[in-house]
Every structure is written in structure tokens, then in C-alpha cells.
Scaffold this active site. Structure first.
Site, PDB file in Angstrom:
ATOM      1  N   LYS A   1      21.085  -5.650   0.790  1.00  0.00           N
ATOM      2  CA  LYS A   1      19.803  -5.522   1.514  1.00  0.00           C
ATOM      3  C   LYS A   1      19.219  -6.893   1.829  1.00  0.00           C
ATOM      4  O   LYS A   1      18.782  -7.148   2.962  1.00  0.00           O
ATOM      5  CB  LYS A   1      18.823  -4.693   0.660  1.00  0.00           C
ATOM      6  CG  LYS A   1      17.411  -4.632   1.194  1.00  0.00           C
ATOM      7  CD  LYS A   1      17.312  -3.994   2.569  1.00  0.00           C
ATOM      8  CE  LYS A   1      15.929  -4.164   3.155  1.00  0.00           C
ATOM      9  NZ  LYS A   1      15.850  -3.788   4.566  1.00  0.00           N
TER      10      LYS A   1
ATOM     11  N   THR B   1      12.642  -3.101  -1.496  1.00  0.00           N
ATOM     12  CA  THR B   1      13.396  -4.353  -1.421  1.00  0.00           C
ATOM     13  C   THR B   1      12.896  -5.248  -2.546  1.00  0.00           C
ATOM     14  O   THR B   1      11.786  -5.773  -2.468  1.00  0.00           O
ATOM     15  CB  THR B   1      13.186  -5.038  -0.052  1.00  0.00           C
ATOM     16  OG1 THR B   1      13.501  -4.100   0.977  1.00  0.00           O
ATOM     17  CG2 THR B   1      14.076  -6.254   0.083  1.00  0.00           C
TER      18      THR B   1
ATOM     19  N   LYS C   1       8.329 -12.532   1.498  1.00  0.00           N
ATOM     20  CA  LYS C   1       8.766 -12.140   0.144  1.00  0.00           C
ATOM     21  C   LYS C   1      10.291 -12.014   0.107  1.00  0.00           C
ATOM     22  O   LYS C   1      10.958 -12.522  -0.787  1.00  0.00           O
ATOM     23  CB  LYS C   1       8.096 -10.797  -0.212  1.00  0.00           C
ATOM     24  CG  LYS C   1       8.523 -10.133  -1.492  1.00  0.00           C
ATOM     25  CD  LYS C   1       9.424  -8.904  -1.358  1.00  0.00           C
ATOM     26  CE  LYS C   1       9.061  -7.811  -0.419  1.00  0.00           C
ATOM     27  NZ  LYS C   1       9.978  -6.672  -0.396  1.00  0.00           N
TER      28      LYS C   1
HETATM   29  P1  NAP Z   1       3.387  -1.278   2.696  1.00  0.00           P
HETATM   30  O1  NAP Z   1       3.040  -0.404   3.831  1.00  0.00           O
HETATM   31  O2  NAP Z   1       2.699  -2.603   2.555  1.00  0.00           O
HETATM   32  O3  NAP Z   1       3.205  -0.427   1.331  1.00  0.00           O
HETATM   33  C1  NAP Z   1       3.309  -1.064   0.085  1.00  0.00           C
HETATM   34  C2  NAP Z   1       3.143  -0.053  -1.033  1.00  0.00           C
HETATM   35  O4  NAP Z   1       3.195  -0.738  -2.304  1.00  0.00           O
HETATM   36  C3  NAP Z   1       1.785   0.685  -1.004  1.00  0.00           C
HETATM   37  O5  NAP Z   1       1.982   1.981  -1.494  1.00  0.00           O
HETATM   38  C4  NAP Z   1       0.959  -0.153  -1.987  1.00  0.00           C
HETATM   39  O6  NAP Z   1      -0.134   0.549  -2.558  1.00  0.00           O
HETATM   40  C5  NAP Z   1       2.007  -0.431  -3.054  1.00  0.00           C
HETATM   41  N1  NAP Z   1       1.640  -1.563  -3.916  1.00  0.00           N
HETATM   42  C6  NAP Z   1       1.521  -2.871  -3.577  1.00  0.00           C
HETATM   43  N2  NAP Z   1       1.199  -3.611  -4.657  1.00  0.00           N
HETATM   44  C7  NAP Z   1       1.098  -2.737  -5.702  1.00  0.00           C
HETATM   45  C8  NAP Z   1       0.831  -2.891  -7.085  1.00  0.00           C
HETATM   46  N3  NAP Z   1       0.584  -4.100  -7.636  1.00  0.00           N
HETATM   47  N4  NAP Z   1       0.819  -1.782  -7.857  1.00  0.00           N
HETATM   48  C9  NAP Z   1       1.084  -0.558  -7.344  1.00  0.00           C
HETATM   49  N5  NAP Z   1       1.358  -0.349  -6.038  1.00  0.00           N
HETATM   50  C10 NAP Z   1       1.385  -1.440  -5.227  1.00  0.00           C
HETATM   51  O7  NAP Z   1       4.954  -1.638   2.680  1.00  0.00           O
HETATM   52  P2  NAP Z   1       6.169  -0.857   3.392  1.00  0.00           P
HETATM   53  O8  NAP Z   1       6.340  -1.389   4.766  1.00  0.00           O
HETATM   54  O9  NAP Z   1       6.024   0.604   3.146  1.00  0.00           O
HETATM   55  O10 NAP Z   1       7.402  -1.422   2.526  1.00  0.00           O
HETATM   56  C11 NAP Z   1       7.713  -0.901   1.235  1.00  0.00           C
HETATM   57  C12 NAP Z   1       9.035  -1.505   0.771  1.00  0.00           C
HETATM   58  O11 NAP Z   1      10.052  -1.176   1.730  1.00  0.00           O
HETATM   59  C13 NAP Z   1       9.032  -3.024   0.653  1.00  0.00           C
HETATM   60  O12 NAP Z   1       9.816  -3.417  -0.446  1.00  0.00           O
HETATM   61  C14 NAP Z   1       9.665  -3.461   1.948  1.00  0.00           C
HETATM   62  O13 NAP Z   1      10.261  -4.746   1.830  1.00  0.00           O
HETATM   63  C15 NAP Z   1      10.674  -2.363   2.171  1.00  0.00           C
HETATM   64  N6  NAP Z   1      11.087  -2.114   3.575  1.00  0.00           N
HETATM   65  C16 NAP Z   1      10.153  -2.075   4.567  1.00  0.00           C
HETATM   66  C17 NAP Z   1      10.566  -1.843   5.875  1.00  0.00           C
HETATM   67  C18 NAP Z   1       9.587  -1.836   7.037  1.00  0.00           C
HETATM   68  O14 NAP Z   1      10.007  -2.004   8.189  1.00  0.00           O
HETATM   69  N7  NAP Z   1       8.311  -1.635   6.808  1.00  0.00           N
HETATM   70  C19 NAP Z   1      11.925  -1.612   6.163  1.00  0.00           C
HETATM   71  C20 NAP Z   1      12.834  -1.601   5.116  1.00  0.00           C
HETATM   72  C21 NAP Z   1      12.408  -1.855   3.822  1.00  0.00           C
HETATM   73  P3  NAP Z   1      -1.569   0.565  -1.803  1.00  0.00           P
HETATM   74  O15 NAP Z   1      -1.476   1.639  -0.764  1.00  0.00           O
HETATM   75  O16 NAP Z   1      -2.535   0.870  -2.879  1.00  0.00           O
HETATM   76  O17 NAP Z   1      -1.773  -0.810  -1.208  1.00  0.00           O
END
Ligand code: NAP
Length: 298
Positions: free
Chosen positions: A177, A101, A246
Site C-alpha cells: 500500500k 493506511t 502522513k
Molecule cells: P478521514 O475522512 O479523515 O477520516 C478519518 C477517520 O479517523 C475519522 O473517522 C476520524 O474520526 C478518525 N480519527 C482520526 N483521529 C482519530 C483518533 N485520534 N481517535 C479516533 N479516531 C480518529 O480519512 P479517510 O479519507 O476516510 O481515510 C481513512 C484511511 O484510509 C486513512 O488511513 C487513509 O490513508 C486511507 N485511505 C484513504 C483514501 C482516500 O482517498 N480518502 C484512499 C485509500 C486509503 P472523526 O470523525 O472523529 O474525526
């Protein structure tokens, strides 16, 4: 298909596993390497950099935000200061399938940078929490060149239950989205306020949930989040409140640029800020339920 996957957080890890289960050859990279352990055991290979993960037909990314995605596309430095080449520097001109997102502006910029480099870029943000990702039941809003979308089809099949094609300009998918996430947050706010009213008036919030989700509000968003609100189950976060904030900030910027007043957005954004300040960053975005109840003296 030979694919790379960058970003092994709550969503990316589940998506990677489903790609492996579907028979794709998956190479993974994540900023924190330890998160790859289970996937390497399941058959994935480790890529030394985002560029190496990009040595594939398609490279998928599932990252927190704009900053993270820019770092893996354009390159960055690792914690020791060594250069970490980005996907645009990979030798094979992989199609980039962006699932994160992100802002509309970044999606437009990435579409242009990839086109200038003779590479394809598809934006395909997803709806569904980590449980839906694990069950390969995500919904996908996808936009991009039709031939590029066709190439992604086997990957969509492995991770989702339905794909909606939004248009040819990749950022159109991000508009959908961001609009959807605003609607989820507004629904959570409305439910939290109504449940608080019920509680203060001697009616259990579970009763309201039962009546409404079996009648007029018989929809997944009310059922999923209503249950979390009734149970107060805000940790561990499926979608952490800082990521929700965010997204509301990205909606706010899109609203400002397009001249669209969104007064409800201001309320949910402030409640998210307050919830994070008082409860910490590890709370789910539906934790605004705590803030709403607190304002009513509960
Ligand atoms: P998450 O568990 O917080 O994972 C975030 C990922 O981004 C991790 O792999 C993290 O690496 C990486 N990251 C963060 N900052 C970084 C940087 N500066 N450089 C390189 N890698 C970086 O988040 P998530 O829940 O999987 O969500 C991922 C995306 O999907 C987001 O855009 C979110 O808005 C979207 N989304 C989430 C959901 C939900 O329910 N969770 C649903 C739909 C969409 P590290 O492991 O090293 O921290």
C-alpha cells in the site's frame, strides 16, 4: 455476518453502507458521533465504544493514522476523560480487519498483540478514492493467516472489486500500500510538471491529458488525477493532503529502515509540505499541482 466498523470518515462511511447493503449486521463507532447519523438510519446500530463494536465476528477499522488505530485497539479516554475501552478489551474475540493506511511497524505490533491475546489480525489496506468506496469498487491488498483471510471474504466481496493476497505476515500488505501511494504521488508530480511545461509553451494542459491518457498513459491513476489537475479541482478533498503527507512520511521511514534510497520521494514530500503550508489542510493531495505551477511562475 455480525460485524463492527470503527471510523466513519470519507472511506469508512461508504464502506459501512456497502456492508449494510450486502446484508451484514453492522455496529458502528466513531470518535465524532454525528457522522453515524445516516448509517443509523440505514440500519446500523451504535456501539458505545470500540470494545463494544468488537463484540462481533469481525471488527473492521478505517482510521486516519497510527495514533487513531492504537487508540481504538488499546483503549483511550473520551473528551470528558472517561475510559474508552479498545477492541482488544472486547469480550468476544473478534478478528480485527484493519483497512487503514498505517506504518509497517504498527502492523507488526498489532499482529503480535492480537496473537498474544489469542485473536486474529488481518491487514487489508485499500486502493481507491471515496467514489470507488461508494461504488464498492476498491482494490484490496490483504495479508494474514489464510483462515483469517477466508473469514473476511464475504466482507471483501461487499466493498471491493478485487483482492490481492500478499502473504501471511499482515504488514506485507502495508508495504504494498505504501509503495502504491508513493507511485501515485510520483505520477501526480510528473503530470503536474509536464502540464506546466505545456502551458508555458502554449499548449493547453487538457491537450496533453487527451493525448497521453489515450495512448501510452491509458491507466486509471493518470486518468483520475490528470482530470483533477486539468480542472484544478482540489476541493473538496477526496484524499486530504495531510493524509498524503502522513503516507509519504511512512514511506520515508520504511525506506530508511530498509536502506532504500528514494530521491523522488523527497521531492513529492516537500511539495506536499509546501502545498499544505500555503493552501491549508483542506486541499486534496493532488494540490501539489498548484505548487509546481507556482514554481514556474504561473
Ligand atoms: P478521514 O475522512 O479523515 O477520516 C478519518 C477517520 O479517523 C475519522 O473517522 C476520524 O474520526 C478518525 N480519527 C482520526 N483521529 C482519530 C483518533 N485520534 N481517535 C479516533 N479516531 C480518529 O480519512 P479517510 O479519507 O476516510 O481515510 C481513512 C484511511 O484510509 C486513512 O488511513 C487513509 O490513508 C486511507 N485511505 C484513504 C483514501 C482516500 O482517498 N480518502 C484512499 C485509500 C486509503 P472523526 O470523525 O472523529 O474525526
Amino acid at each position: 455476518m455480525k460485524v463492527g466498523l470503527i471510523g466513519l470518515g470519507n472511506m469508512g462511511s461508504a464502506i459501512a453502507l456497502n456492508l449494510i447493503k450486502a446484508g451484514h449486521k453492522v455496529s458502528v463507532w466513531n470518535r465524532s458521533r454525528d457522522k453515524a447519523d445516516a448509517l443509523l438510519q440505514a440500519g446500523a446500530t451504535w456501539a458505545a465504544s470500540p470494545a463494544e463494536a468488537g463484540e462481533a465476528e469481525v471488527v473492521l477499522s478505517m482510521l486516519a493514522d497510527d495514533t487513531a488505530l492504537q487508540a481504538v485497539v488499546f483503549g483511550a479516554a473520551d473528551p470528558q476523560g472517561n475510559p474508552l475501552p479498545g477492541t482488544l478489551q472486547s469480550k468476544a474475540p473478534a478478528l480485527h480487519l484493519s483497512l487503514s493506511t498505517i506504518s509497517i511497524e504498527l502492523a507488526d505490533r498489532l499482529a503480535q498483540s492480537h496473537a498474544e491475546a489469542g485473536r486474529g489480525f488481518v491487514s487489508a489496506p485499500v486502493f481507491g478514492r471515496p467514489a470507488a468506496a461508494q461504488a464498492a469498487k476498491l482494490f484490496i491488498a490483504a495479508a494474514g493467516n489464510p483462515a483469517h483471510l477466508a473469514l473476511c471474504e464475504p466482507l471483501f466481496d461487499a466493498i471491493s472489486q478485487r483482492v490481492f493476497t500478499i502473504g501471511e505476515r499482515p504488514s506485507m500488505a502495508n508495504v504494498v500500500k505504501l509503495s502504491g501511494n508513493f507511485m501515485i504521488m510520483a505520477a501526480v508530480e510528473a503530470m503536474a510538471e509536464a502540464m506546466t511545461l505545456c502551458e508555458k509553451s502554449g499548449v493547453a494542459k487538457s491537450t496533453l491529458f487527451d493525448v497521453l491518457t489515450n495512448t501510452l498513459f491509458n491507466a486509471p491513476v493518470y486518468k483520475t488525477y490528470g482530470e483533477i489537475l486539468v480542472q484544478g479541482r482540489y476541493r473538496p478533498a477526496g484524499f486530504a493532503a495531510p493524509l498524503g503527507l502522513k503516507d509519504m512520511t511512512l514511506v520515508s521511514s520504511a525506506a530508511q529502515r530498509s536502506g532504500t534510497p528514494m530521491p523522488v520521494l523527497g521531492v513529492v514530500r516537500d511539495h506536499l509540505i509546501e502545498t499544505i503550508a500555503c493552501e491549508g489542510e483542506d486541499i486534496d493531495w493532488s494540490g501539489v499541482g498548484i505548487t509546481v505551477a507556482k514554481h514556474a511562475g504561473l
